[in-house]
Every structure is written in structure tokens, then in C-alpha cells.
Design a protein around this motif. Sequence first.
Motif, mmCIF file in Angstrom:
data_model
loop_
_atom_site.group_PDB
_atom_site.id
_atom_site.type_symbol
_atom_site.label_atom_id
_atom_site.label_comp_id
_atom_site.label_asym_id
_atom_site.label_seq_id
_atom_site.Cartn_x
_atom_site.Cartn_y
_atom_site.Cartn_z
ATOM 1 N N ASN A 48 116.583 27.033 -26.996
ATOM 2 C CA ASN A 48 116.195 26.890 -25.591
ATOM 3 C C ASN A 48 117.151 26.014 -24.804
ATOM 4 O O ASN A 48 117.270 26.153 -23.594
ATOM 5 N N SER A 49 117.823 25.084 -25.500
ATOM 6 C CA SER A 49 118.752 24.203 -24.801
ATOM 7 C C SER A 49 120.130 24.824 -24.671
ATOM 8 O O SER A 49 121.015 24.246 -24.050
ATOM 9 N N GLY A 50 120.327 25.985 -25.304
ATOM 10 C CA GLY A 50 121.603 26.680 -25.185
ATOM 11 C C GLY A 50 122.546 26.455 -26.349
ATOM 12 O O GLY A 50 123.688 26.903 -26.316
ATOM 13 N N TRP A 52 123.136 27.701 -29.472
ATOM 14 C CA TRP A 52 122.728 28.795 -30.364
ATOM 15 C C TRP A 52 123.319 28.679 -31.760
ATOM 16 O O TRP A 52 122.713 29.128 -32.720
ATOM 17 N N CYS A 137 101.448 28.587 -23.137
ATOM 18 C CA CYS A 137 102.123 29.675 -22.410
ATOM 19 C C CYS A 137 102.689 30.761 -23.320
ATOM 20 O O CYS A 137 102.488 31.943 -23.075
ATOM 21 N N HIS A 138 103.437 30.350 -24.343
ATOM 22 C CA HIS A 138 104.105 31.369 -25.157
ATOM 23 C C HIS A 138 103.098 32.202 -25.948
ATOM 24 O O HIS A 138 103.236 33.415 -26.057
ATOM 25 N N ARG A 141 100.995 34.214 -22.935
ATOM 26 C CA ARG A 141 101.782 35.130 -22.092
ATOM 27 C C ARG A 141 102.670 36.052 -22.900
ATOM 28 O O ARG A 141 102.764 37.235 -22.624
ATOM 29 N N CYS A 170 101.362 25.742 -17.060
ATOM 30 C CA CYS A 170 102.062 25.061 -18.160
ATOM 31 C C CYS A 170 101.743 23.565 -18.144
ATOM 32 O O CYS A 170 101.618 22.948 -17.087
ATOM 33 N N PHE A 177 113.061 19.872 -22.158
ATOM 34 C CA PHE A 177 112.751 19.735 -20.733
ATOM 35 C C PHE A 177 111.973 18.443 -20.453
ATOM 36 O O PHE A 177 112.210 17.750 -19.465
ATOM 37 N N GLU B 307 122.875 40.632 -20.264
ATOM 38 C CA GLU B 307 121.852 39.588 -20.206
ATOM 39 C C GLU B 307 121.325 39.354 -18.787
ATOM 40 O O GLU B 307 120.211 38.889 -18.619
ATOM 41 N N SER B 365 113.228 23.856 -15.943
ATOM 42 C CA SER B 365 112.179 24.826 -16.253
ATOM 43 C C SER B 365 111.626 24.543 -17.634
ATOM 44 O O SER B 365 112.374 24.221 -18.555
ATOM 45 N N LEU B 367 110.244 26.891 -19.255
ATOM 46 C CA LEU B 367 110.309 28.222 -19.862
ATOM 47 C C LEU B 367 108.913 28.779 -20.171
ATOM 48 O O LEU B 367 108.713 29.422 -21.189
ATOM 49 N N CYS B 368 107.978 28.512 -19.272
ATOM 50 C CA CYS B 368 106.589 28.896 -19.553
ATOM 51 C C CYS B 368 106.341 30.385 -19.362
ATOM 52 O O CYS B 368 105.335 30.910 -19.826
ATOM 53 N N TYR B 372 107.963 35.457 -15.121
ATOM 54 C CA TYR B 372 108.073 36.809 -15.678
ATOM 55 C C TYR B 372 106.754 37.561 -15.506
ATOM 56 O O TYR B 372 106.727 38.721 -15.108
ATOM 57 N N HIS B 382 112.655 33.787 -17.596
ATOM 58 C CA HIS B 382 112.611 32.691 -18.585
ATOM 59 C C HIS B 382 113.681 32.883 -19.663
ATOM 60 O O HIS B 382 114.228 31.907 -20.157
ATOM 61 N N ASP B 383 113.977 34.125 -20.008
ATOM 62 C CA ASP B 383 115.062 34.368 -20.972
ATOM 63 C C ASP B 383 116.421 34.102 -20.328
ATOM 64 O O ASP B 383 117.326 33.552 -20.947
ATOM 65 N N VAL B 386 117.610 30.610 -20.346
ATOM 66 C CA VAL B 386 118.172 30.204 -21.643
ATOM 67 C C VAL B 386 119.612 30.710 -21.772
ATOM 68 O O VAL B 386 120.502 29.977 -22.223
ATOM 69 N N TYR B 387 119.848 31.952 -21.341
ATOM 70 C CA TYR B 387 121.217 32.494 -21.434
ATOM 71 C C TYR B 387 122.179 31.639 -20.597
ATOM 72 O O TYR B 387 123.314 31.372 -21.000
ATOM 73 N N ARG B 389 121.834 28.473 -19.792
ATOM 74 C CA ARG B 389 122.038 27.189 -20.480
ATOM 75 C C ARG B 389 123.077 27.352 -21.578
ATOM 76 O O ARG B 389 123.969 26.527 -21.742
ATOM 77 N N ARG B 390 122.949 28.460 -22.335
ATOM 78 C CA ARG B 390 123.904 28.705 -23.428
ATOM 79 C C ARG B 390 125.320 28.875 -22.889
ATOM 80 O O ARG B 390 126.277 28.349 -23.448
#
Lengths: 242, 506
Positions: A48-50, A52, A137-138, A141, A170, A177, B307, B365, B367-368, B372, B382-383, B386-387, B389-390
Motif C-alpha cells: 500500500n505504501s508503494g 512492492w 472497509c476491505h 466493500r 472508514c 496512513f 493501470e 487516503s 484506501l477504504c 470505488y 483506491h488501487d 497505490v499505483y 505511490r509505487r
Amino acid sequence: MKVSLFITCLNDAFFPKVGEAMVRLLARYGIRLQFPELQTCCGQPAYNSGYWAEARTSAITILEAFEDSDFVIAPSGSCTYMIHHYEALFKDNPLLLDKALKLKQKTYEFTQFLVQVVGITNMGAVFPHKVTYHPSCHGSRLLGARQEPMDLLANVRGLELVPLPYAEDCCGFGGTFAVKMAPISGAMVSEKVDHVIETEAEVLVGLDMACLMNIAGHLRYRDEPVRVMHLAELLYEGVRGA
Amino acid sequence: MSRQDNAAGSVKARADLALNDEFLRKAVRFTTERLRRGKKEAAEEQGSWEEWRERGRQIRLHTIAHLDYYLNLFADNARANGVHVHFAETSAEAVKISLEIAQQKAAKTVLKSKSMVTEELHINDALQAIGVEAIESDLGEYIIQLAGESPSHIIIPAIHRNRFQIAELLSEDAGMPLPPDTSILAGYVRKKLREHFLEADIGMTGCNFAIAETGSMVLFENEGNARMVTTLPKTQITLMGMERIIPSWADLEVMATLLPRSATGQKLTVYMSGITGPRRSEDADGPDEMHIIIVDNGRSNQLGDPELQELLSCIRCGACLNACPVYRHIGGHAYGGPYSGPIGAVLKPALQKNVAEWDDIANASSLCGACYEACPVKIPLHDMLVYLRRRKVDAGFGDKAEAAGMKGFAAAMGSAKRMKLAVKAGRLAQKLVARDGGIRIRLGPLKGWNTYRVAPILAKRSFREQWRELEHELQAELKEQKPDVQARMERAIREREAGKGGIGHD
């Protein structure tokens, strides 16, 4: 049939009672959970923080740990959904991608496994308390675990379920975050706690300890005595007391 | 506050400003709640909302996948209708084209109806610089123009102001005290604008949808100003993002079902205008000359990007803002650009090719996924966050402390053995700071967390440290498996193998 517990790193290190409750609850139905010890973290904080590459290092332990499991059950909708992101994470590695897709198909959030796969909605629990429920949420949703916890709670004798206002908003956790954007996250959790207090519930229950840790942390910061539990803990306490 | 000030400082600094502004937070909460409740009710009443969303998504995906074709078709048809069609690659080009038209017409005033693209271009400032007055005719836009602010919401530009603050602003404009009564305030603006409608040289609008098959453009609005703006002045300029296209009027039916319901909970907007070219000899009114400027301004960055391409599906309804728990607390100006909320947090970096210039907005965010869920065309914002941020991390612009932390994370989580050691080390360390089963110190990574919470402590024994004992105890507890439980689990495996995902699985 190999049914495995994906404990998640947070529950492993901070809230082992959640795992214990799951294991003991399922044993009552003859389901013997295994604990593959190779597992660490699903990789979500890094993903989530990027970061990967770092997420992959961690996620590979999950792919390996559960390779020969028939079912993988986790006490968290968020960590369960993280497995769905493995497709993106390993898209350039056909071997790991194949494992990731297989793992996704057999991994379940705890209540979805109970209700949808095993078909249990009444565990015979008794819990004579006023309870409110926060849908993470996850889980709700992205995985659609909305009705399952409701069905399980509805069948707990003595339990008075008070609807949480703005339940679907949320709690403000969001992993890193909460640290990086602390004032925004703080405002979110503060509003969530206002609503929890409004219900006058004795117990706040949910399906994800990360969110619950966030809410519990702010409750404690405000000296509010609401007890915070994972649904598995509530059900286990309820069947022991029955 | 000038328009530039809205974007000054860091995301965090702007968010802090908003978080300390109780008026703003209350005003934003009040209106977003009304809008999201309206949307929810409208979607329920419509029935089969999910099917409509999927249809909307498919129309947008198809159009964007063939955008070059539909853009050319639109431009050809619009030209055949007598419209001057311009393509602008950058905002500077779009501004230049607009100013040239204004100069050619020796325009003194440009009357605008609400347009987010013109906010991207800061066209009002550019017109002012050449001595042309730009007047916003939409009530919300009129208010923020008076206040010298940028819009803080895609469809409710002055959402951050309550009626008392608005009465104050308009009283100043009127030179006499006006009461904080919404209908009186709107009446004042209406009267004031009437004069401008009659004398404006150019009408300037945005575009909700451009219909490729006939070269028409369609506007959705509630106040009727866009209709005035597109009929009274002799010259009309429409600025549209290059992705506003849909193939046909039949597709508009789906969009007209999704857009007002998602935006305000309305079944229909009060005015929906379809405009096909300038005034024809048999028409009672309309401009003699019509220009459509099709603006890229970073949008083509998304074309062919697996993406982010879906970002071009956006129909600018604002539903994601109303659903967003972050927007709810910080309002729109904290995003530091024309677009705010989840869509703004994605658009702002995505429209800017140079990663070095990206700010921190994609991090604002949790990311809740509420965005979407609210999106009428199902954009996975939300995806995308993340992209983005990456991409920032991969380009070497990640936060240094965070990068070090993530290296530590990977080292600890790379194997169960190392994780066990890390947890043990953590347990030793927490002895120094834990009191009554919690940690309150505000140091290092705990600073942000503990400013608002008490942190939990690591359990005396982790689950994995208890497992062998627990497993042993379970031998006695384990009940015999009922045949139906066994059968259900076997069936789940069979269904999975047959390719049916089942619950929670797509």
C-alpha cells in the motif's frame, strides 16, 4: 483436507487470542486448523505504501506456507483481500503468479468461511451484552462480507445489537496512513469513536484487528471503557459461557 | 486569499488548515452527507443500479479504448455543423486559442457557466490579464470568484462556506447588508447576472458529454445559466477535456441516468441542453459563432497505461468526494488543485508526467474504497492511489525514513525465523516504554499514532509461540466432523476446481 490458519502478523504478535478463538471454535465442528509456520505477513504495509519489492519478499512466505492447503482462513478481510493483489504483485513471474491465483481461490475471511462454506450461522453462543459492530472497509466493500457477521451476531443469545451510526465510514486506520497523515487519520478515528460512544454499547466488535486496534487505541486515549473484540473472540467467549 | 494561496504549502499543511477550521468541516460534512444520502436513495429507487453502473463503465471503457476514432468522428461532425474545432495539447495552448478568439471579437466580457476544465487552465486570470472580464454565472462559482478562491468540490464549488459566510461576501459585493437567507442571496446574484447576460460578448462553457455521432455537446445543470450562456452571447467557446466523448445519443441515456443521481441524487438535472453547432437561420436564438477547444493537458498520459487508463472514464459527478471520509474532514482546497477528493488525489499526479513534481496527495487516503463503491463507472481509485505511490517510490522520490522502514520490514518479514526474532526484540524494547499494557510515548514512528491513540503492546507470547501447546490441547477438544460439514467443504473445493470462485472470489 488441510484447512490452514493464516493468522496475519498483527494477530500473531499482538492479538494471539483471536487465533486461539478461531481454532477452538472450528474444532467444535470437527475442523482442525493447521498452522503453517512459514507464514509471516501478507505484505500489505509495503504494498500500500508503494514498496512492492519489499511486499514481494514478505508475500512469498505466504505463497509458500499455504501451497498445499485446501482452505486458508484469516481473521481479517484486509489481509485476505491482499492475496487478491498478488496477481498485480507477481504479474511478471509466471511461477509465482500461478501460485498466487491458486491461493486467492482458497483463501477466505473468517466469517465468510463459516457462513458460506461451512454453513454455520448459529454457534450456540450466549453473550448478554449491548454490542455495536464496525464493518471494516476491505472486508465489507471489497470482499462483500456484509451479511455474514450480521447472521452470526443475530444468533447470539442475549446479545443486543445496536446499529453504529455512519458504520460504513472508514475508521481512519489505513496502515501507514495513520502515521504519515496522522492528523487526518486522527480526525477520522475521533469521529468513529464519537459514534461508538453514541450507541452506549459495552462492546465494539469487528472482523479486523487493525481497524479495531485503531479504534481501541483512541477509545483508551479518551479513557472510554468500551471493550473491543474480534467477532471470533466474542463467539468463543459466548460458547464457553453457554 | 488568492487562487494561488489555495495551493500553497504541502498537502499536510493545507490539511491542517482545514482540520482547524470548524466552519469548513461542518459545512463540508453537512452538504456531502446530504448528497451521498440523496445518491443512495436515488440509486435504490432506480433499481438494478449495479447493472446501470456496469453499462456506464462499459460505454466509457469502449469509448476510451477507441478514443482516437470517436474524437475524429466528433470533430468531423462538429465541423460539418459549422463549429470551429480546435485541439490543444497543453493548458497554455488552450488559453492561447481562447484569448485569440476573445481578441478577435474585441470582447470586453466573457460570461461563463461552470466548467472544471477552465479551472485547470486558470482562464479567468488569463482573460483578466488582457483586460477581459470573466464573470462566473453559476451561483457557487460566483461566490468563490468573489472570494478569490478555487472550487473546493467538483459540482459544489463553494461547499466549504456556510450561508452566513456567503451572506457576508455578497453583502460586500452588493454594498448593502443581505440576510443569510438562501433564496434572497440567490435572488441577488440572479438579478446582478441578468445585466451581464445581456451585455456579454462571449459565452464560455464546459461540456459534460460530447456526442460523436452528431458532433453535439451536452450540458447538465440546475440553474439554467449554461442555457443562457450558450444562447445570448454572439460567440460561444466550449472547453472540453478530450475524454468527454461518448459515441451516441443512446449512450447518453445511460449517462443521464448515472450522472445526476450520482452527483446530487436527482433523477434528472433541471436543464439538460444538447447543442449541435451555432445558430441556424431558422433558430430563434444561439451564437453566430461557436468554438470547441478539445483539451489534452496531460490526459493522453493515461492512454495505453493499463493501470490508469480507466481514469479517463470519469464523468466528474463528484460522488467519490461525497463518499470520501478524508474529503469529509479536509475539504477540497487541501488537495491543492482544481480537482479534489479521491478523483483529485489521483488526477493531480496522473496529469503531471514529471514524477519529481508530484506532491504527497496520493498518500492522503486510507484506501477504504468508498470512492470505488460510489463511482457510477466503477473506477478503482483506491488501487490507482497505490499505483501512484509505487511509481513515486520507484522513481526515487519516496520518503527516506519510510524507505528505510520498509527495508526493515522486508528483512523482518522475509522469513518466519527473522519475524520471530523481530517480535522478541520488540518485546524487549517495549519494556522500556509500556505502562498498564499500553504505550503512550510520542517518539519516532509512534509519534503520529500516539498523538491520537494509546498503542497496544506485543503479547507476552505470540500465537506461533503458543501454537504447539494449543495444538496439543485441541486433540482432546476436537469433535468429530459432521458429514454435512465435510460435504460442504468438499463441494467448495469442487466448485473452485470447476472455475467457480464462490463467495468473496471473483
